[in-house]
Write a protein that holds these residues in place. Structure first.
Motif, PDB file in Angstrom:
ATOM      1  N   ARG A  19       0.834  -1.207   0.000  1.00 33.98           N
ATOM      2  CA  ARG A  19       0.000   0.000   0.000  1.00 33.98           C
ATOM      3  C   ARG A  19       0.867   1.254   0.000  1.00 33.98           C
ATOM      4  O   ARG A  19       0.557   2.237  -0.670  1.00 33.98           O
ATOM      5  CB  ARG A  19      -0.947   0.003   1.203  1.00 33.98           C
ATOM      6  CG  ARG A  19      -2.126  -0.952   1.094  1.00 33.98           C
ATOM      7  CD  ARG A  19      -3.174  -0.686   2.165  1.00 33.98           C
ATOM      8  NE  ARG A  19      -2.666  -0.858   3.516  1.00 33.98           N
ATOM      9  CZ  ARG A  19      -2.612  -2.020   4.162  1.00 33.98           C
ATOM     10  NH1 ARG A  19      -3.018  -3.127   3.566  1.00 33.98           N
ATOM     11  NH2 ARG A  19      -2.148  -2.074   5.400  1.00 33.98           N
ATOM     12  N   ALA A  20       1.964   1.225   0.753  1.00 29.76           N
ATOM     13  CA  ALA A  20       2.844   2.384   0.838  1.00 29.76           C
ATOM     14  C   ALA A  20       3.480   2.694  -0.511  1.00 29.76           C
ATOM     15  O   ALA A  20       3.459   3.839  -0.971  1.00 29.76           O
ATOM     16  CB  ALA A  20       3.921   2.155   1.902  1.00 29.76           C
ATOM     17  N   VAL A  21       4.034   1.700  -1.157  1.00 30.02           N
ATOM     18  CA  VAL A  21       4.752   1.937  -2.413  1.00 30.02           C
ATOM     19  C   VAL A  21       3.806   2.280  -3.559  1.00 30.02           C
ATOM     20  O   VAL A  21       4.210   2.890  -4.546  1.00 30.02           O
ATOM     21  CB  VAL A  21       5.651   0.730  -2.773  1.00 30.02           C
ATOM     22  CG1 VAL A  21       4.831  -0.419  -3.352  1.00 30.02           C
ATOM     23  CG2 VAL A  21       6.765   1.147  -3.727  1.00 30.02           C
ATOM     24  N   GLN A  22       2.531   1.941  -3.399  1.00 33.17           N
ATOM     25  CA  GLN A  22       1.540   2.253  -4.433  1.00 33.17           C
ATOM     26  C   GLN A  22       0.834   3.590  -4.187  1.00 33.17           C
ATOM     27  O   GLN A  22      -0.077   3.945  -4.922  1.00 33.17           O
ATOM     28  CB  GLN A  22       0.509   1.128  -4.536  1.00 33.17           C
ATOM     29  CG  GLN A  22       1.092  -0.162  -5.105  1.00 33.17           C
ATOM     30  CD  GLN A  22       0.098  -1.313  -5.128  1.00 33.17           C
ATOM     31  OE1 GLN A  22      -0.969  -1.257  -4.503  1.00 33.17           O
ATOM     32  NE2 GLN A  22       0.442  -2.373  -5.842  1.00 33.17           N
ATOM     33  N   SER A  23       1.280   4.332  -3.158  1.00 37.99           N
ATOM     34  CA  SER A  23       0.672   5.620  -2.830  1.00 37.99           C
ATOM     35  C   SER A  23       1.500   6.764  -3.402  1.00 37.99           C
ATOM     36  O   SER A  23       2.576   7.084  -2.866  1.00 37.99           O
ATOM     37  CB  SER A  23       0.552   5.784  -1.315  1.00 37.99           C
ATOM     38  OG  SER A  23       0.225   7.119  -0.988  1.00 37.99           O
TER      39      SER A  23
END
Length: 197
Positions: A19-23
């Motif tokens: 989720r972090a890297v896709q934000s």
């Protein structure tokens, strides 16, 4: 059949990191934080770091990466984890209160142009928020690392990294991964600029 807690933790960690890297917002925030810290270090200013418990350990870890090195051979830069001086920690806690344990140190050590990075998974730690208030009043750039429930921390920070999870250990993992990314970016920018001079 018993639940495999180790596997479950790995799965939770991977989900949080994904989720972090896709934000785009989170990544943009990290680039801004890295840029501000790099600019401060380049101009001879310092990075101050604070946190409680595991976040205190992360503060020390990040400071070591800045003063020592992350991946590249380069000059040392100024970073201080305000979690390590036991005499200051105990004296301030005893003579004032634990809420003032970092604020008092920021008041004494912080200078305009420095950066204060406060790590709090909840975003509500009174001693972190008190230090951020002092830092803002003194002209420091204020950065907060928190978790999904720490949105209110924005009121005290110029930049806030919100790890997209409510699971404390995963928040801490995202914080450390983010800090490592910031260190990598800072080293790249400052060592590249140094070779151009």
């Amino acid at each position: 059949m018993s639940q495999d807690l180790i596997s479950a933790h790995f799965q939770s960690s991977v989900a949080g990191l994904t989720r972090a890297v896709q934000s785009p917002e989170l990544l943009a925030t990290l680039h801004t934080i890295a840029s501000d810290i790099a600019a401060a270090l380049k101009s001879g200013k310092k990075l101050l770091l604070i946190g409680n418990g595991g976040s205190a350990a992360d503060a020390q870890h990040i400071a070591a990466e800045i003063v020592g090195r992350y991946k590249r051979e380069r000059p040392a830069w100024a970073a201080i984890a305000l979690t390590t001086d036991t005499s200051a920690l105990t004296a301030i806690s005893n003579d004032y209160s634990y809420e003032e344990v970092f604020a008092r140190q920021v008041q004494g050590l912080g200078q305009p142009g420095d950066v204060l990075l406060g790590l709090t998974t909840s975003g509500k730690s009174p001693n972190i928020l008190a230090a951020l208030k002092v830092a803002r009043a003194k002209g420091l750039t204020t950065v907060g690392f928190t978790g999904a429930k720490g949105e209110s921390m924005r009121a005290f920070c110029d930049h806030v990294l919100i790890a997209p999870t409510e699971d404390t250990p995963v928040i801490q993992q995202i914080h450390l991964m983010s800090a490592h990314g910031i260190c990598d970016q800072i080293e790249h920018v400052l060592t590249t600029e140094a070779t151009k001079v």
